[in-house]
Design a protein around this motif. Sequence first.
Motif, PDB file in Angstrom:
ATOM      1  N   THR A  86     -90.948 -66.007 -21.207  1.00 45.25           N
ATOM      2  CA  THR A  86     -91.560 -65.080 -22.167  1.00 45.25           C
ATOM      3  C   THR A  86     -92.060 -63.843 -21.416  1.00 45.25           C
ATOM      4  O   THR A  86     -92.250 -63.863 -20.196  1.00 45.25           O
ATOM      5  CB  THR A  86     -92.760 -65.712 -22.912  1.00 45.25           C
ATOM      6  OG1 THR A  86     -93.800 -65.969 -21.963  1.00 45.25           O
ATOM      7  CG2 THR A  86     -92.375 -66.997 -23.635  1.00 45.25           C
ATOM      8  N   HIS A  87     -92.307 -62.781 -22.183  1.00 44.77           N
ATOM      9  CA  HIS A  87     -92.800 -61.548 -21.564  1.00 44.77           C
ATOM     10  C   HIS A  87     -94.132 -61.819 -20.839  1.00 44.77           C
ATOM     11  O   HIS A  87     -94.356 -61.319 -19.735  1.00 44.77           O
ATOM     12  CB  HIS A  87     -93.010 -60.464 -22.629  1.00 44.77           C
ATOM     13  CG  HIS A  87     -91.753 -60.134 -23.397  1.00 44.77           C
ATOM     14  ND1 HIS A  87     -90.554 -59.927 -22.793  1.00 44.77           N
ATOM     15  CD2 HIS A  87     -91.522 -59.982 -24.731  1.00 44.77           C
ATOM     16  CE1 HIS A  87     -89.628 -59.648 -23.714  1.00 44.77           C
ATOM     17  NE2 HIS A  87     -90.196 -59.684 -24.894  1.00 44.77           N
ATOM     18  N   ALA A  88     -94.996 -62.616 -21.444  1.00 50.26           N
ATOM     19  CA  ALA A  88     -96.310 -62.889 -20.831  1.00 50.26           C
ATOM     20  C   ALA A  88     -96.155 -63.670 -19.534  1.00 50.26           C
ATOM     21  O   ALA A  88     -96.775 -63.337 -18.514  1.00 50.26           O
ATOM     22  CB  ALA A  88     -97.199 -63.653 -21.815  1.00 50.26           C
ATOM     23  N   TRP A 107     -93.113 -54.812 -17.241  1.00 50.80           N
ATOM     24  CA  TRP A 107     -92.848 -55.910 -18.177  1.00 50.80           C
ATOM     25  C   TRP A 107     -94.128 -56.238 -18.974  1.00 50.80           C
ATOM     26  O   TRP A 107     -94.087 -56.569 -20.150  1.00 50.80           O
ATOM     27  CB  TRP A 107     -92.342 -57.122 -17.404  1.00 50.80           C
ATOM     28  CG  TRP A 107     -91.661 -58.172 -18.211  1.00 50.80           C
ATOM     29  CD1 TRP A 107     -91.544 -58.226 -19.578  1.00 50.80           C
ATOM     30  CD2 TRP A 107     -90.983 -59.326 -17.703  1.00 50.80           C
ATOM     31  NE1 TRP A 107     -90.840 -59.350 -19.948  1.00 50.80           N
ATOM     32  CE2 TRP A 107     -90.488 -60.041 -18.822  1.00 50.80           C
ATOM     33  CE3 TRP A 107     -90.757 -59.824 -16.432  1.00 50.80           C
ATOM     34  CZ2 TRP A 107     -89.775 -61.234 -18.680  1.00 50.80           C
ATOM     35  CZ3 TRP A 107     -90.043 -61.023 -16.301  1.00 50.80           C
ATOM     36  CH2 TRP A 107     -89.560 -61.712 -17.407  1.00 50.80           C
ATOM     37  N   GLY A 108     -95.256 -56.113 -18.324  1.00 50.49           N
ATOM     38  CA  GLY A 108     -96.532 -56.412 -18.981  1.00 50.49           C
ATOM     39  C   GLY A 108     -96.916 -55.404 -20.050  1.00 50.49           C
ATOM     40  O   GLY A 108     -97.881 -55.621 -20.797  1.00 50.49           O
ATOM     41  N   ARG A 116     -95.534 -60.855 -26.934  1.00 45.57           N
ATOM     42  CA  ARG A 116     -95.427 -61.124 -25.499  1.00 45.57           C
ATOM     43  C   ARG A 116     -95.519 -62.615 -25.186  1.00 45.57           C
ATOM     44  O   ARG A 116     -94.906 -63.105 -24.264  1.00 45.57           O
ATOM     45  CB  ARG A 116     -96.516 -60.378 -24.715  1.00 45.57           C
ATOM     46  CG  ARG A 116     -96.168 -58.917 -24.444  1.00 45.57           C
ATOM     47  CD  ARG A 116     -96.986 -58.351 -23.312  1.00 45.57           C
ATOM     48  NE  ARG A 116     -98.397 -58.290 -23.623  1.00 45.57           N
ATOM     49  CZ  ARG A 116     -98.972 -57.291 -24.264  1.00 45.57           C
ATOM     50  NH1 ARG A 116     -98.252 -56.261 -24.672  1.00 45.57           N
ATOM     51  NH2 ARG A 116    -100.268 -57.300 -24.502  1.00 45.57           N
ATOM     52  N   ASN A 124     -84.738 -60.498 -25.782  1.00 43.83           N
ATOM     53  CA  ASN A 124     -84.844 -59.035 -25.757  1.00 43.83           C
ATOM     54  C   ASN A 124     -83.491 -58.422 -25.401  1.00 43.83           C
ATOM     55  O   ASN A 124     -83.020 -57.476 -26.048  1.00 43.83           O
ATOM     56  CB  ASN A 124     -85.917 -58.645 -24.734  1.00 43.83           C
ATOM     57  CG  ASN A 124     -86.173 -57.155 -24.647  1.00 43.83           C
ATOM     58  OD1 ASN A 124     -85.302 -56.422 -24.195  1.00 43.83           O
ATOM     59  ND2 ASN A 124     -87.339 -56.706 -25.076  1.00 43.83           N
TER      60      ASN A 124
END
Length: 275
Positions: A86-88, A107-108, A116, A124
Motif C-alpha cells: 500500500t502507499h502507506a 510516495w508519502g 494511502r 495505481n
Amino acid sequence: MMRVAGGLVAASQYALPPFVLHRPTTVEEASRHVAAGAVALAGGTDLVAQIREGLAIREVADLSQVRGLAGVSLAGGTLRIGAGTTHAEGAADPALRAALPGLAEAWGRIATARVRFTGTIGGNLMAGRPRYEGRLLFGTLGALLRFADGTTLPAERLAGEASRHRLLTDILIAGPERLLFRYERALRPMMTLALCLRREADGRLSGRAGIATERLAPAFLPLPELRAPAAEAEAAAAAAFAALPRDFADPMSGNAWLRAAGHATLARALKAIAA
Ligand SMILES: Cc1cc2nc3c(=O)[nH]c(=O)nc-3n(C[C@H](O)[C@H](O)[C@H](O)COP(=O)(O)OP(=O)(O)OC[C@H]3O[C@@H](n4cnc5c(N)ncnc54)[C@H](O)[C@@H]3O)c2cc1C
C-alpha cells in the motif's frame, strides 16, 4: 430500468451483476485467474470507480490473501517493491527510506489518508489512468515492472489495455544507492515533474526528468550529463525541455505553458537536489 453504464443512475453495490469471486493464495493461482480474464482486486479504491464507469466484470481475483505480493526489500543491489504494497506501507518502509529517501518522500504525498492505507502501488500503475502518479515516479526512476508470467516491462512503457490480463508482482529498481530522486507536485493538477539523477563511477551525473498533467501520460526527457547540477541547472533544463514534443499539450494549459513551467520547475529541482 437502470442504465448503469450510460450513467443515468449512479451505480451502487445493489446494481452490481453477480460475478464469480476467486480467492487465490499464491501468485501462480492468481496469475492463472487473471490470464483467464478475471479482474484483479487489490485495495479496490480504483476498481470500484471503474465499475461505476461501466466496467463489466464476470470474474474477480481477490489478491488480499496472496502471499509474497506486498513489501519492500533490498537484495543484490536491487530494490524490490511488491505490487501489493500500500502507499502507506511503501512510504514508511525503512528499507526504502534508507535506499531511496526521495522516492519514500514522494510516495508519502500521493492520494488521501484513507486511500494511502488501502490503495496499492500495483493498482495505481495497472489502473492506467494518466492522473495517477505511479507511472511518472517509477518511469522517471527507470524501474522495471515484473509480471507473474515472467515478462518484464520498463515502467515508462506501461499501457493500461495491453497489460490487462497480466498479474503485476513487483517493481524493480537497480542500484538505488546511486540514484538521487526528487518530485515536484506543487502545481498539480496542472503539472507534476519528477527528476532522477544517477551518479556514475567517475562522478558525472546522468539522468532524466518526467513530466505529466492531469490528462497527459508522462513524457520522459533525457538530461545532458552534469558535473555541477546547481551551476548547470538552467542550461540542462533548457536542453531537456527542447525535446518536449509539441503535441504534449494539456487543454488546461497548452504546450508553451508546460514548457515554461516545466523548465522553471526542473531548474529548481536540479538546484535543490545538488544542495
Ligand atoms: C479519493 C482518491 C484520491 C486519489 N488521489 C491520488 C493521488 O493524488 N495520486 C495518485 O497517484 N493516485 C491517487 N488516487 C488513486 C490511487 O492511488 C489508486 O486508486 C490506488 O493506488 C489503486 O490501488 P488499489 O490497490 O486500490 O487498486 P484496485 O482498485 O484494486 O485496482 C486498480 C486496477 O489495477 C488492477 N490491479 C490491481 N493490482 C494488480 C496487480 N497486482 N496486477 C495486475 N492488475 C492489478 C485492477 O484489476 C484494477 O484494474 C486516488 C484515489 C482516490 C479514490
